[in-house]
Write a protein that holds these residues in place. Structure first.
Motif, mmCIF file in Angstrom:
data_model
loop_
_atom_site.group_PDB
_atom_site.id
_atom_site.type_symbol
_atom_site.label_atom_id
_atom_site.label_comp_id
_atom_site.label_asym_id
_atom_site.label_seq_id
_atom_site.Cartn_x
_atom_site.Cartn_y
_atom_site.Cartn_z
ATOM 1 N N LEU A 195 10.537 45.300 -15.382
ATOM 2 C CA LEU A 195 10.761 44.874 -16.775
ATOM 3 C C LEU A 195 9.432 44.793 -17.522
ATOM 4 C CD1 LEU A 195 13.370 42.000 -16.275
ATOM 5 C CD2 LEU A 195 13.791 44.129 -17.521
ATOM 6 N N SER A 214 11.808 40.860 -23.755
ATOM 7 C CA SER A 214 11.717 42.310 -23.640
ATOM 8 C C SER A 214 11.991 43.018 -24.969
ATOM 9 C CB SER A 214 12.716 42.781 -22.591
ATOM 10 O OG SER A 214 12.809 44.173 -22.606
ATOM 11 N N ALA A 222 18.934 43.327 -15.669
ATOM 12 C CA ALA A 222 17.545 42.852 -15.632
ATOM 13 C C ALA A 222 17.139 42.471 -14.215
ATOM 14 C CB ALA A 222 17.381 41.668 -16.572
ATOM 15 N N VAL A 223 18.028 41.764 -13.529
ATOM 16 C CA VAL A 223 17.697 41.299 -12.177
ATOM 17 C C VAL A 223 17.525 42.504 -11.254
ATOM 18 C CG1 VAL A 223 18.584 40.015 -10.194
ATOM 19 C CG2 VAL A 223 18.807 39.058 -12.500
ATOM 20 N N LEU A 256 22.264 40.448 -17.645
ATOM 21 C CA LEU A 256 21.436 39.787 -16.640
ATOM 22 C C LEU A 256 21.404 40.618 -15.354
ATOM 23 C CD1 LEU A 256 19.769 37.267 -16.177
ATOM 24 C CD2 LEU A 256 21.827 36.070 -15.466
ATOM 25 N N ILE A 297 16.953 40.062 -23.148
ATOM 26 C CA ILE A 297 16.399 39.540 -21.890
ATOM 27 C C ILE A 297 15.028 38.891 -22.067
ATOM 28 C CG2 ILE A 297 15.468 40.277 -19.628
ATOM 29 C CD1 ILE A 297 18.531 40.140 -19.739
ATOM 30 N N ALA A 345 12.069 36.968 -19.429
ATOM 31 C CA ALA A 345 11.772 36.830 -18.002
ATOM 32 C C ALA A 345 10.498 36.016 -17.798
ATOM 33 C CB ALA A 345 11.624 38.212 -17.375
ATOM 34 N N PHE A 362 11.254 41.696 -12.142
ATOM 35 C CA PHE A 362 10.227 41.291 -13.109
ATOM 36 C C PHE A 362 9.189 42.391 -13.351
ATOM 37 C CE2 PHE A 362 6.363 39.301 -14.530
ATOM 38 C CZ PHE A 362 6.807 38.386 -15.467
ATOM 39 N N ARG A 377 5.255 35.287 -19.023
ATOM 40 C CA ARG A 377 6.585 35.294 -19.656
ATOM 41 C C ARG A 377 6.605 36.307 -20.794
ATOM 42 N NH1 ARG A 377 6.841 29.813 -21.841
ATOM 43 N NH2 ARG A 377 6.981 30.229 -24.055
ATOM 44 N N TYR A 424 10.972 33.282 -10.055
ATOM 45 C CA TYR A 424 11.309 34.281 -11.071
ATOM 46 C C TYR A 424 12.547 33.796 -11.797
ATOM 47 C CZ TYR A 424 8.161 37.559 -8.763
ATOM 48 O OH TYR A 424 7.049 38.169 -8.230
ATOM 49 N N TYR A 452 15.182 34.802 -14.923
ATOM 50 C CA TYR A 452 15.625 35.802 -15.902
ATOM 51 C C TYR A 452 16.704 35.156 -16.756
ATOM 52 C CZ TYR A 452 13.726 38.763 -12.200
ATOM 53 O OH TYR A 452 12.910 39.319 -11.247
#
Ligand code: BGC
Length: 767
Positions: free
Chosen positions: A292, A143, A284-285, A281, A149, A151, A289, A140, A257, A259
């Motif tokens: 990121l 960011s 990020a998606v 989001l 974010i 994740a 992962f 985990r 996963y 986010y």
């Protein structure tokens, strides 16, 4: 408690799960990115002792002050950064049995905080009923590239069975601060929604109208394919979750996963929060992962390029200093001048996440030397932005003019829980003035003085002018009824440090006014008009400077911490039986206050700040007098002593003091790490290496190094930014090597000799 973490240069590692240490580890393994941060709580349900803590920078609550007997001048409220929506939650149920490390047999447990790349990882084996075993690996991060974010990658592998796993991925906004004064909840519901594999929860604070929206998306992957699972959504008050049922196959991993985009109306329109968090989001998606995480590693690499300290020959010391640097960089990233540095960062609730003098006195030098100029500058602008409130604060306390900055604040208003200790520590005003000097002295950016600095300096000076009073009988100015940095004496008269820093502020303010007059008369006149500064006032400042009273004992050759200090029964800490220590846990407050024992640097704080004003003999006499009476029961204390000891050539003392803070949290030295880490004292540890062992200072625009290396180390090196250049200073047992990594040439004095270090070059000096 015996140290339990494994020594490693780049990671903090815990092997084996011990519930008794879990809350300590929750603090130590915390992650943050300046915008948000959280304790190292487990994603899955944990019914053992834990402080579930997730904090959004700058989102706070004015909790009603709790005192027995109200007095005029008490702050109305005690501000605290709010424990916020838990966005990491994953409830895991395997064939009807809930995964909860408090209930199951756990083995092969390893928790790692990877400081090089900025993530938290945990893996373990758990035994369910009928001998069924699973292995879980959870990674985990929050960011530092996309600040809103967070994740999670949560991998489950059944080792000896096949079955079914239910995963409920949820957001829970029904959260309470453990330090709430009246056990109240501070969040009200606003909205929740569920949409396919997304869920969102928006909550708002009961006062001040902070809105916080967290939106999450969950994917479940098996054999490289995202499973097409129908999620069953559940909405509650301040809660939204989606439950998935997935097949488990023996020896095959299944990966969840998750986010989450965490946004607040500090940064966005209240009405737009759901939209903004959904868009963040999406980004990020789309990256996923792995991307990121690799962006995270690259961004941390950059941070380390600027701020790393390398210690060779002592892994524990290496780990300790990197941990401190890592936590500082996790806590404050400096883009937002509305934010500051709480004494515990995002690692716990003690001190309410508020701003103390710690920032100016201890943290600023770290950011000055390791970050772009705008970042420490924002710490100064933070106080400039609070100037109006500091003026109001002075009026509330009955002053006719000037500004008194609060000792504890979130928005510029005083917001502490206690009376004499905090309230009378007016010395913080001096630290705020000193920080301006420190910034200009280090960066050479004098434009700050005419832009913002002079306004703050003049208003602080006016406060001192009114706070001192002239004693005709003695022909001196005095300051009564204060608490100095040593909180083990309250309401004292003529605390040497406070008198000196007050008078110094007046001197510096007059110097800055002269400088402006000489260099930009137009601007000078503008400030004189805007501040309505009178000739009379400035004359009065000169008079105070000339006639300030400094308690001193000529016989001992020391400055006195306060008027009555020598009337105390003087003893040293060595005279005490160790069962008395720490005093704050063993002695009554009454006994502490009348004793000679000192919590933290006080006179010595002044000798540290105004180092250039005192000769070595004066520093030595004061150090020899005060240090033996100092119990260092504030984590801010040892670093100042370590730096002064380096200067005085007390090498063993310097190293001993350094060790007291270097691994303070990693070794739970004060037995209180479960409350959170000592983030602001970490900056002090950095100072001990750079300003202490490195002997780095800037004198008259000149970078100076006076290094010495503890015998226990093979070498140490640190990075600093200095006026456009980036230098690496390496010290081993025989040489000092300075490498200029940039094109910018730098003049530098090493051990008394002056050198010109050209761009992209190296200089070697033996010592
Ligand atoms: C220290 C203060 C400090 C505060 C927050 C206290 O224990 O004595 O100087 O500002 O902690 O770190």
């Amino acid at each position: 408690m015996k140290p339990y973490l494994k020594e490693n240069e780049w990671s903090i590692i815990e092997e084996g799960f011990d519930p008794a240490k879990h809350e300590i580890s929750e603090s130590i393994f915390s992650i943050g990115n300046g915008h948000m941060g959280q304790r190292a709580n487990f994603e899955e349900t944990y019914t053992g002792s834990s402080l579930q803590g997730s904090y959004m920078a700058g989102v706070y609550y004015p909790d009603k002050t709790r005192v027995g007997w109200w007095k005029n001048g008490y702050p109305e409220y005690f501000a605290k950064v709010l424990n916020s929506t838990n966005w990491i939650g994953l409830r895991i149920v395997i064939d009807g049995e809930e995964l909860d490390l408090n209930e199951l047999i756990v083995s092969d447990f390893v928790r790692e905080l990877n400081m090089r790349e900025g993530y938290l990882k945990r893996s373990f084996k758990a035994e369910l009923t009928q001998g069924r075993q699973i292995r879980v690996t959870a990674t985990r991060f929050v960011s530092i590239v996309q600040k809103e974010i967070g994740a999670i990658k949560y991998e489950v592998k059944p080792l000896n069975f096949s079955g079914t796993m239910e995963v409920t991925s949820y957001l829970d906004g029904d959260i309470k601060n453990t330090d709430a004064n009246y056990d109240e909840k501070f969040w009200d519901p606003v909205n929740t929604y569920l949409k396919e594999n997304r869920a969102s929860v928006t909550v708002k604070t009961k006062k001040l109208d902070f809105h916080f929206c967290s939106t999450m998306e969950t994917h479940i992957v098996k054999n490289g394919e995202v499973l097409d699972l129908e999620g069953i959504g559940k909405e509650g008050v301040k809660y939204a979750g989606v439950k998935y049922k997935a097949p488990l196959t023996e020896n095959e991993s299944i990966t969840v996963y998750k986010y989450a985009a965490n946004v607040t109306n500090r940064d966005h329109d209240t009405e737009q929060l759901e939209t903004v968090s959904s868009k963040e989001l999406n980004k990020a998606v789309e990256k996923g992962f792995n991307q990121l995480l690799s962006e995270q590693a690259d961004a941390w690499k950059e941070k380390w390029l600027d701020s790393d300290i390398v210690i060779k020959g002592d892994v524990a010391a290496q780990q300790g200093i990197r941990f401190n640097i890592f936590q500082l960089n996790q806590t404050y990233s400096g883009e937002d001048a509305r934010l500051n540095i709480g004494p515990k960062g995002f690692t716990g609730e003690k001190y309410g996440g508020s701003t103390y003098w710690d920032t100016e006195a201890y943290c600023l030098p770290f950011y000055l030397a390791t970050a772009e100029e705008r970042i420490p500058k924002n710490l100064l602008i933070y106080r400039h932005n609070h100037l109006e409130k500091a003026r109001e604060n002075a009026r509330k306390l009955g002053f006719e003019k000037g500004a008194l900055y609060p000792m504890v604040t979130m928005n510029g208003e005083e917001s502490h829980n206690e009376w004499e200790i905090t309230f009378e520590e007016i010395h913080r005003n001096g630290a705020i003035a000193y920080a301006i000097y420190n910034y200009v002295n280090y960066t050479g950016d004098k434009s700050y003085l005419g832009e913002y600095g002079i306004e703050v300096l003049a208003e602080i000076s006016r406060f001192w002018e009114e706070r001192v009073h002239f004693v005709p009988r003695k022909g001196v100015y005095m300051m009564l009824g204060v608490t100095g940095p040593n909180e083990y004496e309250n309401n004292v008269n003529n605390n040497w440090y406070t008198n000196r820093i007050a008078s110094w502020t007046l001197e510096y303010t007059l110097y800055v006014l002269d400088y402006l007059k000489d260099t930009n008369e137009g601007l000078y006149n503008e400030w004189i008009d805007k501040l309505k500064l009178q000739e009379e006032e400035m004359k009065k400042w000169v008079d105070i400077i000339d006639k300030m009273y400094y308690p001193e004992d000529k016989e001992e050759g020391v400055f006195l911490q306060q008027d009555g200090f020598l009337d105390k029964k003087l003893m040293t800490v060595n005279d005490l039986d160790s069962r008395h220590l720490p005093l704050n846990q063993n002695w009554s407050w009454d006994r502490i206050l009348r004793s000679c024992f000192i919590k933290q640097a006080d006179v010595l704080q002044g000798l540290f700040f105004l180092n250039h004003e005192f000769d070595i003999e004066t520093k030595k006499r004061n150090f020899d007098f005060y240090e033996p009476m100092t119990v260092h029961e504030s984590s801010l204390s040892p670093c100042v002593h370590s730096i002064l000891a380096c200067e005085l050539g007390y090498k063993e003392k310097a190293y001993e003091m350094y060790l007291r803070t270097a691994r303070l949290d990693l070794d739970n030295y004060n037995n209180d790490t479960e409350d959170g880490c000592h983030t602001t004292s970490m900056a002090g540890t950095w100072m001990s290496v750079v300003q202490g062992f490195g002997g780095m200072k800037v004198v008259n625009d000149q970078l100076v190094l006076n290094p010495f290396i503890p015998g226990q180390w093979d070498s140490f090196s640190f990075k600093i930014r200095f006026r456009g250049a980036r230098l690496m200073i390496h010290v081993d047992q025989t040489n000092v090597i300075v490498t200029n990594e940039t094109d910018k040439p730098v003049d530098i004095v090493i051990l008394g000799d002056k050198y010109n270090l050209k761009g992209v070059s190296e200089l070697k000096v033996s010592h």
